[in-house]
Design a protein around this motif. Sequence first.
Motif, PDB file in Angstrom:
ATOM      1  N   PHE A  97      30.701  39.651  39.035  1.00 30.82           N
ATOM      2  CA  PHE A  97      31.387  39.660  40.116  1.00 30.82           C
ATOM      3  C   PHE A  97      32.521  40.760  39.846  1.00 30.82           C
ATOM      4  O   PHE A  97      33.180  40.585  38.572  1.00 30.82           O
ATOM      5  N   ASP A  98      33.162  41.501  40.770  1.00 33.41           N
ATOM      6  CA  ASP A  98      34.427  41.960  40.670  1.00 33.41           C
ATOM      7  C   ASP A  98      35.475  41.114  40.459  1.00 33.41           C
ATOM      8  O   ASP A  98      35.549  39.849  40.794  1.00 33.41           O
ATOM      9  N   GLY A  99      36.684  41.652  39.831  1.00 37.70           N
ATOM     10  CA  GLY A  99      37.712  40.923  39.208  1.00 37.70           C
ATOM     11  C   GLY A  99      38.384  39.897  40.372  1.00 37.70           C
ATOM     12  O   GLY A  99      38.467  38.594  40.029  1.00 37.70           O
ATOM     13  N   GLU A 100      38.759  40.282  41.574  1.00 36.32           N
ATOM     14  CA  GLU A 100      39.199  39.163  42.619  1.00 36.32           C
ATOM     15  C   GLU A 100      38.260  38.357  42.716  1.00 36.32           C
ATOM     16  O   GLU A 100      38.486  37.039  42.953  1.00 36.32           O
ATOM     17  N   VAL A 101      36.903  38.457  43.120  1.00 35.18           N
ATOM     18  CA  VAL A 101      35.829  37.799  43.506  1.00 35.18           C
ATOM     19  C   VAL A 101      35.527  36.779  42.318  1.00 35.18           C
ATOM     20  O   VAL A 101      35.395  35.445  42.610  1.00 35.18           O
ATOM     21  N   ALA A 102      35.582  37.221  41.135  1.00 34.15           N
ATOM     22  CA  ALA A 102      35.300  36.193  40.012  1.00 34.15           C
ATOM     23  C   ALA A 102      36.458  35.150  39.950  1.00 34.15           C
ATOM     24  O   ALA A 102      36.206  34.064  39.566  1.00 34.15           O
ATOM     25  N   ARG A 103      37.827  35.624  40.084  1.00 31.29           N
ATOM     26  CA  ARG A 103      38.926  34.812  39.973  1.00 31.29           C
ATOM     27  C   ARG A 103      38.604  33.631  41.197  1.00 31.29           C
ATOM     28  O   ARG A 103      38.942  32.550  40.828  1.00 31.29           O
ATOM     29  N   GLU A 104      38.090  34.399  42.319  1.00 31.66           N
ATOM     30  CA  GLU A 104      38.191  33.267  43.459  1.00 31.66           C
ATOM     31  C   GLU A 104      37.217  32.185  43.026  1.00 31.66           C
ATOM     32  O   GLU A 104      37.319  30.834  43.306  1.00 31.66           O
ATOM     33  N   ILE A 105      36.101  32.640  42.466  1.00 37.26           N
ATOM     34  CA  ILE A 105      34.898  31.701  42.380  1.00 37.26           C
ATOM     35  C   ILE A 105      35.432  30.808  41.139  1.00 37.26           C
ATOM     36  O   ILE A 105      35.056  29.581  41.127  1.00 37.26           O
ATOM     37  N   LEU A 106      36.067  31.485  39.899  1.00 37.41           N
ATOM     38  CA  LEU A 106      36.324  30.554  39.060  1.00 37.41           C
ATOM     39  C   LEU A 106      37.526  29.296  39.333  1.00 37.41           C
ATOM     40  O   LEU A 106      37.356  28.480  38.831  1.00 37.41           O
ATOM     41  N   THR A 107      38.300  29.942  40.203  1.00 32.55           N
ATOM     42  CA  THR A 107      39.371  28.989  40.820  1.00 32.55           C
ATOM     43  C   THR A 107      38.594  28.065  41.620  1.00 32.55           C
ATOM     44  O   THR A 107      38.834  26.686  41.380  1.00 32.55           O
ATOM     45  N   LYS A 108      37.814  28.078  42.554  1.00 33.41           N
ATOM     46  CA  LYS A 108      36.919  27.245  43.282  1.00 33.41           C
ATOM     47  C   LYS A 108      36.435  26.324  42.317  1.00 33.41           C
ATOM     48  O   LYS A 108      36.212  24.879  42.914  1.00 33.41           O
TER      49      LYS A 108
END
Length: 123
Positions: A97-108
Amino acid sequence: MDTFKTSYSHDTVDMLLTNSIIAKDFKANIHHFSPIRTPWNEDYAEDLIIRNDKALSDLVGVDHRGELRDSTIRVERIMDNAKADLRVVKTNIRGDFDGEVAREILTKLGYNRYFDDVIQNND
């Protein structure tokens, strides 16, 4: 000593050690549980810990230190494997996943909040 048939596929000492961890966490967080079930209070949690400790002494036997060491080694292996799996999942998410999407997934998933503590402190 009474004998009984167990209905689980693991060693008794493993089950009692697991229960010991759960019981201690239960006691530490009893304020969350006592509103749900009024019998679940500090005394109940302490009694649960005492009964589990007694079971470790009585049911497993007087000389259970070797079994405890073996169980500890098994638990540490499980934790090491779980940590490796967590690293793989995190790496795959970042790769897929792209940076922002990856960060959001990892956060959730809680990675951004708990991952470093788990890897460094075994918590």
